[in-house]
Structure formats: structure tokens, C-alpha cells
Design an enzyme around this catalytic site. Structure first.
Site, PDB file in Angstrom:
ATOM      1  N   GLU A  21      98.563 -53.421 -15.169  1.00 47.45           N
ATOM      2  CA  GLU A  21      98.707 -54.728 -15.823  1.00 47.45           C
ATOM      3  C   GLU A  21      99.675 -54.703 -17.009  1.00 47.45           C
ATOM      4  OE1 GLU A  21      94.691 -56.881 -15.940  1.00 47.45           O
ATOM      5  OE2 GLU A  21      94.171 -54.849 -15.375  1.00 47.45           O
ATOM      6  N   SER A 154      92.783 -57.561 -12.357  1.00 45.84           N
ATOM      7  CA  SER A 154      93.807 -58.466 -11.814  1.00 45.84           C
ATOM      8  C   SER A 154      93.866 -58.468 -10.292  1.00 45.84           C
ATOM      9  CB  SER A 154      95.193 -58.117 -12.353  1.00 45.84           C
ATOM     10  OG  SER A 154      95.210 -58.308 -13.725  1.00 45.84           O
ATOM     11  N   TYR A 222      99.396 -64.588 -11.763  1.00 43.00           N
ATOM     12  CA  TYR A 222     100.508 -64.382 -12.679  1.00 43.00           C
ATOM     13  C   TYR A 222     101.850 -64.952 -12.234  1.00 43.00           C
ATOM     14  CZ  TYR A 222      97.092 -61.448 -14.798  1.00 43.00           C
ATOM     15  OH  TYR A 222      95.948 -61.007 -15.376  1.00 43.00           O
ATOM     16  N   ARG A 261      85.855 -62.308 -21.322  1.00 43.85           N
ATOM     17  CA  ARG A 261      85.867 -63.388 -20.315  1.00 43.85           C
ATOM     18  C   ARG A 261      85.043 -62.932 -19.123  1.00 43.85           C
ATOM     19  NH1 ARG A 261      90.838 -63.622 -17.439  1.00 43.85           N
ATOM     20  NH2 ARG A 261      89.399 -63.540 -15.712  1.00 43.85           N
ATOM     21  N   ASP A 263      83.809 -63.531 -15.167  1.00 47.34           N
ATOM     22  CA  ASP A 263      84.151 -64.174 -13.898  1.00 47.34           C
ATOM     23  C   ASP A 263      82.891 -64.382 -13.061  1.00 47.34           C
ATOM     24  OD1 ASP A 263      86.803 -64.031 -14.640  1.00 47.34           O
ATOM     25  OD2 ASP A 263      87.233 -62.216 -13.485  1.00 47.34           O
ATOM     26  N   GLU A 276      82.185 -60.027 -12.818  1.00 42.30           N
ATOM     27  CA  GLU A 276      82.600 -58.975 -13.764  1.00 42.30           C
ATOM     28  C   GLU A 276      82.844 -59.559 -15.149  1.00 42.30           C
ATOM     29  OE1 GLU A 276      86.520 -57.503 -13.749  1.00 42.30           O
ATOM     30  OE2 GLU A 276      87.395 -59.464 -13.362  1.00 42.30           O
ATOM     31  N   ASN A 278      85.539 -59.102 -18.387  1.00 44.59           N
ATOM     32  CA  ASN A 278      86.829 -58.560 -18.827  1.00 44.59           C
ATOM     33  C   ASN A 278      86.793 -58.422 -20.349  1.00 44.59           C
ATOM     34  OD1 ASN A 278      88.413 -58.964 -16.188  1.00 44.59           O
ATOM     35  ND2 ASN A 278      87.481 -60.951 -16.545  1.00 44.59           N
ATOM     36  N   GLY A 282      93.740 -61.483 -20.384  1.00 43.53           N
ATOM     37  CA  GLY A 282      95.128 -61.917 -20.595  1.00 43.53           C
ATOM     38  C   GLY A 282      95.252 -62.903 -21.741  1.00 43.53           C
TER      39      GLY A 282
HETATM   40  N1  LIG Z   1      82.171 -61.269  -3.833  1.00 43.42           N
HETATM   41  C1  LIG Z   1      83.241 -62.068  -3.849  1.00 43.42           C
HETATM   42  N2  LIG Z   1      83.281 -63.172  -3.053  1.00 43.42           N
HETATM   43  C2  LIG Z   1      84.377 -63.973  -3.051  1.00 43.42           C
HETATM   44  N3  LIG Z   1      85.482 -63.745  -3.760  1.00 43.42           N
HETATM   45  C3  LIG Z   1      85.509 -62.665  -4.565  1.00 43.42           C
HETATM   46  C4  LIG Z   1      84.393 -61.774  -4.655  1.00 43.42           C
HETATM   47  N4  LIG Z   1      84.713 -60.793  -5.510  1.00 43.42           N
HETATM   48  C5  LIG Z   1      85.953 -61.055  -5.944  1.00 43.42           C
HETATM   49  N5  LIG Z   1      86.446 -62.181  -5.399  1.00 43.42           N
HETATM   50  C6  LIG Z   1      87.771 -62.754  -5.666  1.00 43.42           C
HETATM   51  O1  LIG Z   1      88.623 -61.714  -6.125  1.00 43.42           O
HETATM   52  C7  LIG Z   1      89.024 -61.928  -7.477  1.00 43.42           C
HETATM   53  C8  LIG Z   1      89.030 -60.647  -8.273  1.00 43.42           C
HETATM   54  O2  LIG Z   1      87.737 -60.055  -8.298  1.00 43.42           O
HETATM   55  P1  LIG Z   1      87.081 -59.481  -9.634  1.00 43.42           P
HETATM   56  O3  LIG Z   1      85.761 -58.901  -9.257  1.00 43.42           O
HETATM   57  O4  LIG Z   1      87.059 -60.529 -10.679  1.00 43.42           O
HETATM   58  O5  LIG Z   1      88.045 -58.278 -10.014  1.00 43.42           O
HETATM   59  P2  LIG Z   1      89.335 -58.138 -10.984  1.00 43.42           P
HETATM   60  O6  LIG Z   1      88.907 -57.108 -11.974  1.00 43.42           O
HETATM   61  O7  LIG Z   1      90.419 -57.646 -10.122  1.00 43.42           O
HETATM   62  O8  LIG Z   1      89.607 -59.476 -11.603  1.00 43.42           O
HETATM   63  C9  LIG Z   1      88.017 -62.943  -8.023  1.00 43.42           C
HETATM   64  O9  LIG Z   1      88.609 -63.662  -9.075  1.00 43.42           O
HETATM   65  C10 LIG Z   1      87.699 -63.766  -6.787  1.00 43.42           C
HETATM   66  O10 LIG Z   1      88.706 -64.731  -6.539  1.00 43.42           O
HETATM   67 MG   LIG Z   2      88.271 -60.816 -12.418  1.00 41.58          MG
END
Ligand SMILES: Nc1ncnc2c1ncn2[C@@H]1O[C@H](COP(=O)(O)OP(=O)(O)O)[C@@H](O)[C@H]1O
Ligand SMILES: [Mg+2]
Length: 318
Positions: A21, A154, A222, A261, A263, A276, A278, A282
Site C-alpha cells: 500500500e 486493500s 483507489y 475504521r 469494515d 476487519e 483498519n 487511508g
Molecule cells: N466474507 C465476505 N463476503 C463478501 N465480501 C467480502 C467478504 N470479505 C471481504 N469481502 C470483500 O472484500 C473486501 C476486502 O476484505 P477485507 O476483509 O476488508 O480485507 P482488506 O484488509 O483487504 O480490506 C471487502 O471490503 C469486501 O468488499
Molecule cells: Mg477492508
């Protein structure tokens, strides 16, 4: 610390780094520096691990004089607690969470195992070290699934699999980023992200990637301009309050502080599932934290100032 004294402080804005990143951080860092300068701080910009950096990070940090570090690194050592630990060893205050909380939040497998234990809803998953067992995955889970490296950000190395061939490919890809991978139940629903600043949850942002982006992926995050951001997020007041409460609980459960942040997804039945946290999100011009702050009337410079004020406050209590 009085406001006057704080404004005489020198802030080292650390950005760049060597994680996947880096490019994002190269956008965040100068903006953070500009915002802090506009608030009257003295600012030193430092690309700790950049191509031009000849000295090792600890020597670089020791060679400058500063009162507090603003960590504008994303991913890698800037978000997993290593840079935070370095600053602790130097006795310098810094923005955001402790080394322990950063390391915890960066490890998706550890985080999910812990959340399951304390009842924070997170999608069901299987985790593997080194080699994943696709037969076991097929026996215990049903498609579609999401395959992720445990410690990346990301959406790097994350793929959705709807059949065995895609699963095998996704496992290979995830394993190129981390020896620990997780396979998660796919949540078919809406995605939200909640900014936390000084233990307050800000209004949630709904994320609506254009249909051609299978996930809210690196490109959508991005590069592409076609992700729709919903702010207000479109939930009822009660549902948004529940979402914010869950985000804050998930964040605090890992020992996070300062800012971050969270998610979260919401399935068709209206159940929220935390993905998760963060700890160094960003801070580019179209990043989500500045967007949420701006929605409640906090401009970019005031936002970075608040993060610094929080960090000075925390340092004063220690
Ligand atoms: N279990 C899930 N079901 C549906 N979409 C997912 C799931 N896990 C991740 N995603 C999609 O992938 C993206 C990135 O996953 P995330 O766990 O937030 O990891 P990162 O650390 O890469 O942001 C999420 O923002 C979402 O759009
Ligand atoms: Mg994420």
C-alpha cells in the site's frame, strides 16, 4: 498540554513505507503534512523505508528531533505494530493504536478467532497455515467463499471462489501474500465502513462498487471512480446505531485507540458481520475516514489535528 504548547510541537509525518500500500500512503502522507502545517504545527516528512532511505529506520528516527509521530503508513510495518513499537522504544508518542492492538487487528485469523470467542459476529471461516485443504473446505463450507491472506490490506490477494477451480486458484494467490490464509463465508449483501475517532463512531458510509468489480477491490478503492459512496448510508436510524455500536465494540475489543475504521457487511436478513479493523486507514483525498469526518463538518485539517490532539492526550496519561 495547552493548545499553544501543542502548536509549537514538531510532528514527524511518517509515510511511504514498503508495503503493497505504499502508493496510497504516498498520497496520504503529504496531505496529512499539509493539513497539520495549516493548523500551525512544525512538520517533518519522513519516508522511512523509501527507495532513497539509506539509514535503517531506527537511525533515521533518532536523527531527527520531533515531539510526536503521525503514522500515515498503510499496511506492512506501519499498520502491524512494528513502527509503533519502534516509536515506543524511542519514547515518542504517536497517533493511533498500540503495537499490540495493531498486530492483533492486522491478523485477520487471530482477530476472527477472538471475535468468535466473545460473540462479535464475523463470517464463518476456516484457516490454514502453509497448505490449504480444498477437500475440507468443500466438505465444511458451501460456495461462494472468499479467500484471503491473513495479513494484508486493500483487498490485495483476496478472491471470491464459486467452484473448485476458482478455489484452487484463489488459494494459490492468497498464499503468495501470506503463509496464513482464511476461507470465509461469502456475505451476500451491503457493505459499510465506520470511522472511529477518539472512541466515537462516525456516520457509516455505504459502499456500492460498480457491478463489474466483483469485490470492493484495490482497483475500485483507489483507481476507479465508479464506486458509489452512500453517506448517509441508507440504513434506518436504529440500524445505523446498531452498526456504529458493533463497530466500536469490535474496535475496542482488540484494544484499538486513537482512530481507525471498521469494515462490516450486512446480509439479506439484516444481520451485520464484522470483517476487519483498519488501524492506519487511508487518508487520501478520496479516502473514507476524511469523507465521514467531512459529513459531520470536520474538514481534513481539523481531522488530522484531532488525531494529533488525541495522541498527545494519550501520551499525557501514560
Ligand atoms: N466474507 C465476505 N463476503 C463478501 N465480501 C467480502 C467478504 N470479505 C471481504 N469481502 C470483500 O472484500 C473486501 C476486502 O476484505 P477485507 O476483509 O476488508 O480485507 P482488506 O484488509 O483487504 O480490506 C471487502 O471490503 C469486501 O468488499
Ligand atoms: Mg477492508
Amino acid at each position: 498540554m495547552t493548545e499553544q504548547k501543542r502548536k509549537e510541537a514538531t510532528i514527524a509525518v511518517i509515510y511511504g513505507g514498503r508495503s503493497a500500500e505504499r502508493d496510497v500512503s504516498m498520497q496520504s502522507g503529504p496531505l496529512v503534512a499539509k493539513g497539520l502545517r495549516s493548523k500551525g504545527y512544525h512538520v517533518i516528512e519522513l519516508d522511512l523505508y523509501g527507495p532513497g532511505a539509506k539509514l535503517d529506520p531506527i537511525v533515521q528516527l533518532q536523527s531527527i528531533s520531533f515531539d510526536l509521530a503521525f503514522i500515515a503508513l498503510h499496511g506492512g510495518e506501519g499498520e502491524d505494530g512494528r513502527v509503533q513499537a519502534l516509536l515506543e522504544m524511542l519514547g515518542k508518542p504517536y497517533t493511533g493504536s498500540s503495537p499490540l492492538a495493531c498486530g492483533f487487528a492486522m491478523d485477520k485469523v487471530l482477530t476472527k478467532r477472538f471475535w468468535q470467542g466473545i460473540g462479535i459476529p464475523t463470517p464463518a471461516y476456516l484457516s490454514f497455515v502453509g497448505q490449504a485443504d480444498a477437500d475440507l473446505i468443500e466438505r465444511q463450507m458451501s460456495y461462494p467463499v472468499i479467500v484471503k491472506p491473513s495479513r494484508e490490506g486493500s483487498t490485495i490477494g483476496i478472491n471470491k471462489a464459486t467452484n473448485r477451480q476458482e478455489l484452487d486458484e484463489a488459494l494459490v494467490k492468497a498464499l503468495t501474500y501470506d503463509s496464513d490464509v482464511l476461507v470465509e463465508e461469502f456475505v451476500d449483501g451491503a457493505e459499510f465502513t465506520v470511522t472511529i475517532l477518539s472512541d466515537v463512531a462516525y456516520p457509516a458510509i455505504g459502499l456500492k462498487p460498480a457491478p463489474e468489480h466483483k469485490l470492493y477491490d484495490y482497483e475500485a478503492k483507489y483507481l476507479a471512480d465508479d464506486t458509489e459512496y452512500l453517506l448517509p448510508c441508507g440504513l434506518s436510524e436504529d440500524d445505523e446505531t446498531e452498526l456504529q455500536g458493533l463497530a466500536l465494540e469490535a474496535y475496542q475489543s482488540l484494544g484499538c485507540s486513537g482512530w481507525g475504521r471498521v469494515d462490516i457487511m450486512r446480509d439479506q436478513e439484516g444481520v451485520f458481520w464484522v470483517l476487519e479493523v483498519n488501524t492506519a486507514p487511508g487518508m487520501t483525498s478520496h479516502s473514507l475516514v476524511p469523507m465521514a469526518a467531512s459529513f459531520v463538518g470536520i474538514d481534513y485539517a481539523s481531522l488530522v489535528d484531532s488525531i494529533v490532539v488525541d495522541a498527545f492526550g494519550k501520551a499525557a496519561c501514560e
